[in-house]
Scaffold this motif. Structure first.
Motif, PDB file in Angstrom:
ATOM      1  N   ASP A   1     -32.135  46.430 -29.727  1.00  0.00           N
ATOM      2  CA  ASP A   1     -32.749  46.604 -31.031  1.00  0.00           C
ATOM      3  C   ASP A   1     -31.754  46.412 -32.170  1.00  0.00           C
ATOM      4  OD1 ASP A   1     -35.195  47.194 -29.807  1.00  0.00           O
ATOM      5  OD2 ASP A   1     -34.656  49.319 -29.601  1.00  0.00           O
ATOM      6  N   THR A   2     -30.491  46.194 -31.844  1.00  0.00           N
ATOM      7  CA  THR A   2     -29.469  45.959 -32.865  1.00  0.00           C
ATOM      8  C   THR A   2     -29.565  44.503 -33.334  1.00  0.00           C
ATOM      9  OG1 THR A   2     -27.784  45.220 -31.284  1.00  0.00           O
ATOM     10  CG2 THR A   2     -27.917  47.624 -31.732  1.00  0.00           C
ATOM     11  N   PRO A   3     -28.982  44.192 -34.488  1.00  0.00           N
ATOM     12  CA  PRO A   3     -28.980  42.794 -34.939  1.00  0.00           C
ATOM     13  C   PRO A   3     -28.360  41.849 -33.897  1.00  0.00           C
ATOM     14  CG  PRO A   3     -28.290  44.227 -36.729  1.00  0.00           C
ATOM     15  CD  PRO A   3     -28.385  45.091 -35.486  1.00  0.00           C
ATOM     16  N   GLU A   4     -27.322  42.322 -33.206  1.00  0.00           N
ATOM     17  CA  GLU A   4     -26.686  41.492 -32.180  1.00  0.00           C
ATOM     18  C   GLU A   4     -27.621  41.261 -30.992  1.00  0.00           C
ATOM     19  OE1 GLU A   4     -23.500  43.743 -34.402  1.00  0.00           O
ATOM     20  OE2 GLU A   4     -25.381  44.303 -33.452  1.00  0.00           O
ATOM     21  N   GLY A   5     -28.321  42.301 -30.588  1.00  0.00           N
ATOM     22  CA  GLY A   5     -29.257  42.188 -29.473  1.00  0.00           C
ATOM     23  C   GLY A   5     -30.413  41.267 -29.801  1.00  0.00           C
ATOM     24  N   ILE A   6     -30.943  41.400 -30.997  1.00  0.00           N
ATOM     25  CA  ILE A   6     -32.048  40.546 -31.434  1.00  0.00           C
ATOM     26  C   ILE A   6     -31.593  39.089 -31.510  1.00  0.00           C
ATOM     27  CG2 ILE A   6     -33.577  40.016 -33.384  1.00  0.00           C
ATOM     28  CD1 ILE A   6     -33.607  43.137 -33.893  1.00  0.00           C
ATOM     29  N   ALA A   7     -30.405  38.863 -32.052  1.00  0.00           N
ATOM     30  CA  ALA A   7     -29.879  37.494 -32.142  1.00  0.00           C
ATOM     31  C   ALA A   7     -29.666  36.893 -30.757  1.00  0.00           C
ATOM     32  CB  ALA A   7     -28.564  37.488 -32.930  1.00  0.00           C
ATOM     33  N   ALA A   8     -29.165  37.690 -29.825  1.00  0.00           N
ATOM     34  CA  ALA A   8     -28.939  37.195 -28.464  1.00  0.00           C
ATOM     35  C   ALA A   8     -30.256  36.854 -27.778  1.00  0.00           C
ATOM     36  CB  ALA A   8     -28.158  38.231 -27.648  1.00  0.00           C
ATOM     37  N   ARG A   9     -31.257  37.708 -27.936  1.00  0.00           N
ATOM     38  CA  ARG A   9     -32.574  37.430 -27.333  1.00  0.00           C
ATOM     39  C   ARG A   9     -33.201  36.181 -27.935  1.00  0.00           C
ATOM     40  NH1 ARG A   9     -34.257  42.851 -28.126  1.00  0.00           N
ATOM     41  NH2 ARG A   9     -35.801  42.023 -29.569  1.00  0.00           N
ATOM     42  N   THR A  10     -33.108  36.036 -29.245  1.00  0.00           N
ATOM     43  CA  THR A  10     -33.678  34.874 -29.926  1.00  0.00           C
ATOM     44  C   THR A  10     -32.995  33.587 -29.467  1.00  0.00           C
ATOM     45  OG1 THR A  10     -34.240  36.221 -31.855  1.00  0.00           O
ATOM     46  CG2 THR A  10     -34.117  33.831 -32.194  1.00  0.00           C
ATOM     47  N   ALA A  11     -31.680  33.604 -29.374  1.00  0.00           N
ATOM     48  CA  ALA A  11     -30.937  32.416 -28.906  1.00  0.00           C
ATOM     49  C   ALA A  11     -31.293  32.091 -27.462  1.00  0.00           C
ATOM     50  CB  ALA A  11     -29.430  32.642 -29.062  1.00  0.00           C
ATOM     51  N   ASP A  12     -31.452  33.113 -26.643  1.00  0.00           N
ATOM     52  CA  ASP A  12     -31.828  32.911 -25.245  1.00  0.00           C
ATOM     53  C   ASP A  12     -33.208  32.267 -25.155  1.00  0.00           C
ATOM     54  OD1 ASP A  12     -31.197  33.232 -22.433  1.00  0.00           O
ATOM     55  OD2 ASP A  12     -32.715  34.813 -22.394  1.00  0.00           O
ATOM     56  N   GLU A  13     -34.146  32.735 -25.964  1.00  0.00           N
ATOM     57  CA  GLU A  13     -35.496  32.163 -25.961  1.00  0.00           C
ATOM     58  C   GLU A  13     -35.478  30.688 -26.348  1.00  0.00           C
ATOM     59  OE1 GLU A  13     -37.608  34.831 -28.560  1.00  0.00           O
ATOM     60  OE2 GLU A  13     -37.587  36.453 -27.071  1.00  0.00           O
ATOM     61  N   LYS A  14     -34.659  30.318 -27.327  1.00  0.00           N
ATOM     62  CA  LYS A  14     -34.538  28.909 -27.734  1.00  0.00           C
ATOM     63  C   LYS A  14     -33.965  28.076 -26.596  1.00  0.00           C
ATOM     64  CE  LYS A  14     -35.956  29.097 -31.992  1.00  0.00           C
ATOM     65  NZ  LYS A  14     -37.277  28.621 -32.301  1.00  0.00           N
ATOM     66  N   ALA A  15     -32.981  28.609 -25.910  1.00  0.00           N
ATOM     67  CA  ALA A  15     -32.381  27.886 -24.790  1.00  0.00           C
ATOM     68  C   ALA A  15     -33.402  27.671 -23.670  1.00  0.00           C
ATOM     69  CB  ALA A  15     -31.157  28.640 -24.268  1.00  0.00           C
ATOM     70  N   ILE A  16     -34.208  28.679 -23.404  1.00  0.00           N
ATOM     71  CA  ILE A  16     -35.237  28.563 -22.368  1.00  0.00           C
ATOM     72  C   ILE A  16     -36.268  27.512 -22.759  1.00  0.00           C
ATOM     73  CG2 ILE A  16     -37.139  29.762 -21.211  1.00  0.00           C
ATOM     74  CD1 ILE A  16     -35.363  32.306 -21.354  1.00  0.00           C
ATOM     75  N   GLU A  17     -36.692  27.522 -24.023  1.00  0.00           N
ATOM     76  CA  GLU A  17     -37.658  26.524 -24.493  1.00  0.00           C
ATOM     77  C   GLU A  17     -37.135  25.113 -24.282  1.00  0.00           C
ATOM     78  OE1 GLU A  17     -38.821  27.162 -28.578  1.00  0.00           O
ATOM     79  OE2 GLU A  17     -39.275  29.264 -28.196  1.00  0.00           O
ATOM     80  N   LEU A  18     -35.891  24.882 -24.674  1.00  0.00           N
ATOM     81  CA  LEU A  18     -35.311  23.552 -24.512  1.00  0.00           C
ATOM     82  C   LEU A  18     -35.187  23.191 -23.042  1.00  0.00           C
ATOM     83  CD1 LEU A  18     -34.071  21.024 -25.749  1.00  0.00           C
ATOM     84  CD2 LEU A  18     -31.861  22.177 -25.674  1.00  0.00           C
ATOM     85  N   CYS A  19     -34.773  24.128 -22.234  1.00  0.00           N
ATOM     86  CA  CYS A  19     -34.634  23.879 -20.801  1.00  0.00           C
ATOM     87  C   CYS A  19     -35.976  23.479 -20.187  1.00  0.00           C
ATOM     88  CB  CYS A  19     -34.078  25.117 -20.107  1.00  0.00           C
ATOM     89  SG  CYS A  19     -33.852  24.910 -18.333  1.00  0.00           S
ATOM     90  N   LEU A  20     -37.023  24.225 -20.504  1.00  0.00           N
ATOM     91  CA  LEU A  20     -38.343  23.915 -19.959  1.00  0.00           C
ATOM     92  C   LEU A  20     -38.833  22.549 -20.420  1.00  0.00           C
ATOM     93  CD1 LEU A  20     -40.038  27.419 -20.295  1.00  0.00           C
ATOM     94  CD2 LEU A  20     -39.326  26.290 -18.163  1.00  0.00           C
ATOM     95  N   ALA A  21     -38.588  22.216 -21.677  1.00  0.00           N
ATOM     96  CA  ALA A  21     -38.986  20.903 -22.189  1.00  0.00           C
ATOM     97  C   ALA A  21     -38.217  19.794 -21.488  1.00  0.00           C
ATOM     98  CB  ALA A  21     -38.768  20.834 -23.703  1.00  0.00           C
TER      99      ALA A  21
END
Length: 183
Positions: free
Chosen positions: A124-144
């Motif tokens: 729930d920290t800014p660092e945690g949120i940023a890490a989750r968001t970056a991970d989600e983007k990486a997953i999206e690109l990987c799946l595409a």
């Protein structure tokens, strides 16, 4: 600590001509190997932190995870993508750079913790949120990217058509393991 899973990055593929560098198939194979190595290391770290869930175990986990991510990033930078996907390789590189930076900031946050109590709130920290968001983007690109590589299988019907350039009938078979359940 619920670990982030990068589940890989790759570039979308549009084959239109031969290039002087590596083929798309060679690039995809090398990328697949790099991803598999990183995923195996992160899976190993995930298992280790579950066996040693104390503060020092979590700190070690965070440091080694960033090291694994950084090694993958360095290897990705060293890859020579075919001309057809150089721009997309650059996009993937940017996403992994942001993910590595976000995980590094999250690891720095872990190093400042005095106890393991409340470790889950780190997401729930800014660092945690940023890490989750970056991970989600990486997953999206990987799946595409996985989908684009999988679509090359349709080209197999052209394998015996002599007038079509070989690069346009190339079939690329890779398995990036974008999701943890796929590894």
């Amino acid at each position: 600590m619920k670990p982030l899973r990068l589940l890989v990055v790759a570039s979308l593929v549009v084959v239109s001509a031969c290039s002087g560098g590596p083929t798309i198939d060679e690039y995809a194979e090398e990328l697949e190997s790099l991803v598999a190595t990183m995923n195996a290391r992160i899976d190993q770290l995930d298992a280790e932190v579950e066996r040693e869930p104390g503060l020092e175990g979590v700190r070690t986990y965070a440091q080694q995870r960033v090291a694994a991510r950084s090694a993958f990033l360095a290897s990705l930078r060293d890859l020579d993508p075919p001309d057809e996907i150089a721009d997309l390789h650059g996009v993937a590189l940017g996403i992994i750079e942001r993910l590595t930076a976000a995980e590094s900031a999250l690891a720095d946050r872990v190093m400042t913790m005095d106890s393991i109590a409340g470790i889950d709130s780190i997401w729930d920290t800014p660092e945690g949120i940023a890490a989750r968001t970056a991970d989600e983007k990486a997953i999206e690109l990987c799946l595409a990217a996985q989908s684009e590589f999988d679509d090359t299988a349709e080209r197999s019907e052209f394998k015996d058509v002599p007038w079509i350039p070989s690069a346009m009938k190339a079939v690329v078979v890779v398995a990036f393991g974008c999701l943890a359940a796929e590894r």
